[in-house]
Design an enzyme around this catalytic site. Structure first.
Site, PDB file in Angstrom:
ATOM      1  N   SER A   1       0.993  -1.387  -0.247  1.00  0.00           N
ATOM      2  CA  SER A   1       0.190  -0.115  -0.191  1.00  0.00           C
ATOM      3  C   SER A   1       0.999   1.617   0.114  1.00  0.00           C
ATOM      4  O   SER A   1       2.092   1.791   0.060  1.00  0.00           O
ATOM      5  CB  SER A   1      -1.095  -0.178   1.151  1.00  0.00           C
ATOM      6  OG  SER A   1      -0.465   0.304   2.332  1.00  0.00           O
ATOM      7  N   LYS A   2       0.319   2.467   0.014  1.00  0.00           N
ATOM      8  CA  LYS A   2       1.423   4.151   0.178  1.00  0.00           C
ATOM      9  C   LYS A   2       1.882   3.629   0.979  1.00  0.00           C
ATOM     10  O   LYS A   2       2.840   4.383   0.801  1.00  0.00           O
ATOM     11  CB  LYS A   2      -0.056   4.779   0.048  1.00  0.00           C
ATOM     12  CG  LYS A   2      -0.614   4.777  -1.173  1.00  0.00           C
ATOM     13  CD  LYS A   2      -1.539   6.232  -1.543  1.00  0.00           C
ATOM     14  CE  LYS A   2      -2.178   6.156  -2.887  1.00  0.00           C
ATOM     15  NZ  LYS A   2      -3.552   7.245  -2.447  1.00  0.00           N
ATOM     16  N   ARG A   3       1.563   3.083   1.978  1.00  0.00           N
ATOM     17  CA  ARG A   3       2.392   3.500   3.371  1.00  0.00           C
ATOM     18  C   ARG A   3       3.795   2.803   3.297  1.00  0.00           C
ATOM     19  O   ARG A   3       5.039   2.460   3.750  1.00  0.00           O
ATOM     20  CB  ARG A   3       2.182   2.653   4.725  1.00  0.00           C
ATOM     21  CG  ARG A   3       2.066   1.126   4.627  1.00  0.00           C
ATOM     22  CD  ARG A   3       1.526   1.126   5.982  1.00  0.00           C
ATOM     23  NE  ARG A   3       1.231  -0.857   5.972  1.00  0.00           N
ATOM     24  CZ  ARG A   3       0.088  -1.697   5.172  1.00  0.00           C
ATOM     25  NH1 ARG A   3      -0.376  -0.921   5.075  1.00  0.00           N
ATOM     26  NH2 ARG A   3       0.246  -2.402   5.452  1.00  0.00           N
ATOM     27  N   HIS A   4       3.760   1.870   2.361  1.00  0.00           N
ATOM     28  CA  HIS A   4       5.364   1.206   1.582  1.00  0.00           C
ATOM     29  C   HIS A   4       5.960   1.856   0.487  1.00  0.00           C
ATOM     30  O   HIS A   4       6.994   1.341   0.398  1.00  0.00           O
ATOM     31  CB  HIS A   4       5.351  -0.062   0.844  1.00  0.00           C
ATOM     32  CG  HIS A   4       4.716  -0.801   1.849  1.00  0.00           C
ATOM     33  ND1 HIS A   4       3.029  -1.701   1.857  1.00  0.00           N
ATOM     34  CD2 HIS A   4       4.757  -2.258   2.855  1.00  0.00           C
ATOM     35  CE1 HIS A   4       2.680  -2.341   2.536  1.00  0.00           C
ATOM     36  NE2 HIS A   4       3.380  -2.675   4.477  1.00  0.00           N
ATOM     37  N   GLY A   5       5.334   2.772   0.131  1.00  0.00           N
ATOM     38  CA  GLY A   5       6.232   3.546  -0.112  1.00  0.00           C
ATOM     39  C   GLY A   5       5.811   3.900  -2.006  1.00  0.00           C
ATOM     40  O   GLY A   5       4.040   3.403  -1.882  1.00  0.00           O
TER      41      GLY A   5
END
Length: 485
Positions: free
Chosen positions: A254-258
């Site tokens: 997801s976006k939290r992984h970049g």
């Protein structure tokens, strides 16, 4: 070829083109090329509210950038078009009418409130929510009357009871589903638009798709699709459900992984060859230990039998390592082309500089080659050439300038440097040995204070190259600003 493999990639143009979608496209492409089969790209755009032309263009552009080219489909055509679902609505209607005429599908007039009550009652009993079949046996007279009145309706498929629906998945193995858990599901919504599962079955069958290679999350769609294949009289394709891609924390990407979209990696200055290579290794294992594989090598080696059941982990360090390898193959001009947009974006370089100092820029990015793993990293690496706002990177670097010999080294270097008639890496290099010999210190006590005084860093490109690229005025100014000269 009698049993020619035909595979497809069928994205919904409803947002950025994610890494997971790119991996699915790649696996389909690789198996098609490996077997001399056909790779088809079609667009599933029946979600009219969310589908956009911009998103479709982004998907196509990303696929072409990755060199994942299709043999048939959107923009190319073929014998089984059209290749956008919204252009196939008349075709879907023909099959819907046929299913209704054969008694395999039926009109459902249940309103939202009734359906919601059914759902809640089933949940309260601990049951899996499914349609109870209220309209399954409506008399023809009642149906005709409701249609005449203009009552809203959906169309449902009649799901057989007490049947085991099974597939032999190339990745998952033998998988069975209980038809009693499915219920009579909707195939055409009240607005007349057919649902995903219905469209995809018709498209795959009519386009003669032999293998459906897709993400594991689609496994839950498979039983409904099997019901439809049987009702329509088509033979189901061979399925291969590929594992999910997880972040380093073993949670779904997801976006939290970049960065999660292909466009983001392109914008960061990654090379398409590196992304292609990296994606090919996400959930698939090559035959040997070599993980740097060209497009042709991946095509030659790829097989679905070597696709892992376990989730693939998106390791950014591995991607950076692969990209660094491919960057080493760029010549100076190609490297500058990759890095230039990033230098321009932060205002280090303008159009005039590109024209008047092209050779210097080429030499500068070449000096940084071994210190950047993707294009955007050039901004931080090149900062020493474009700004005077710098200081020792940490306490260890600051301590270098407090060494007893540091002031003598910097003073002598300034004198010897300013006496040079021509400044190149070749003329600067001998100065280090001369200072080392005259002051009587080891090499690191010469290199380190000069490097820290000029760049603030303890490590980086060759010092003689940095000095030759910085130019006389900047070198002298920074030596003076060290407070030791």
């Amino acid at each position: 070829m009698a049993n020619k493999i035909r595979v497809r990639f069928a994205p919904s143009p409803t947002g950025p083109f994610h890494i997971g979608g790119a991996r699915s496209a790649l696996f389909n492409y690789l198996i098609a090329k490996h077997t001399q089969g056909d790779f088809i790209v079609r667009i599933e755009d029946t979600d009219r509210k969310r589908s956009t032309k911009e998103s479709e263009d982004n998907i196509k552009e990303a696929l072409r950038w990755l060199h994942i080219n299709w043999d048939e489909g959107i923009d190319i055509g073929g014998d089984y078009g059209p290749y956008r679902q919204t252009e196939r609505l008349d075709l879907y209607k023909q099959y819907t009418d046929k299913l209704l005429a054969e008694g395999k599908a039926y009109y459902c007039f249940c309103d939202t409130e009734t359906l919601e009550k059914q759902k809640q009652d089933q949940l309260a009993k601990g049951e899996t929510p499914k349609y109870e079949g209220t309209c399954r046996q409506l008399p023809k007279e009642t149906i005709d009357q409701y249609l005449k009145e203009g009552r809203p309706y959906v169309i449902r498929i009649k799901t057989p009871c007490n049947e085991i629906l099974a597939i032999d998945d190339i990745v998952r193995g033998h998988v069975e589903f209980d038809s009693n858990q499915i219920g009579d599901f909707v195939i055409v919504k009240s607005d007349g638009i057919p649902v995903y599962n219905y469209c995809v079955v018709l498209d795959d069958a009519l386009m003669k798709i032999t293998h459906v290679i897709r993400a594991e999350e689609h496994l839950s769609n498979t039983p409904r699709q099997l019901v439809l294949y049987h009702a329509l009289g088509f033979t189901p394709p061979t399925f291969a459900h590929v594992s999910l891609i997880l972040g380093a924390d073993k949670k779904k990407m997801s976006k939290r992984h970049g960065a999660t979209s292909v466009q983001q990696y392109r914008d960061l200055g990654y090379l398409p060859e590196a992304i292609f290579n990296f994606l090919g290794l996400l959930g698939w294992t090559p035959e040997g230990e070599n993980e740097i594989l060209s497009q042709q090598e991946l095509i030659q080696q790829f097989s679905l039998e070597r696709v892992a059941k376990n989730p693939a982990v998106f390791d950014i360090e591995k991607l950076n390592w692969i990209n660094f390898h491919y960057m080493k193959g760029l010549d100076e001009e190609q490297l500058l082309t990759l890095c230039l947009p990033h230098l321009q974006k932060v205002g280090y370089v303008n159009d005039d500089m590109v024209k008047t100092q092209h050779d210097w820029l080429k030499a500068m990015v070449s000096a940084l080659r071994n210190h950047i793993q993707f294009g955007a990293q050039v901004v931080e690496a090149a900062r020493i050439f474009f700004t005077d706002e710098y200081e020792p990177e940490n306490e260890e670097a600051a301590a270098v300038l407090r060494e007893p010999s540091a002031a003598d080294v910097l003073r002598m270097f300034k004198k010897e440097y300013t006496d040079l008639e021509v400044i190149t890496a070749d003329t600067v290099r001998p100065l280090f040995k001369k200072i080392q010999k005259e002051i009587g210190v080891k090499g690191k006590f010469v290199y380190m204070p000069i490097r820290v005084a000029l760049t603030g860093n303890m490590h980086g490109p060759d010092l003689d190259v940095i000095i030759s690229l910085m130019g006389h005025d900047k070198v002298v100014t920074r030596l003076m600003n060290s407070g030791l000269v």
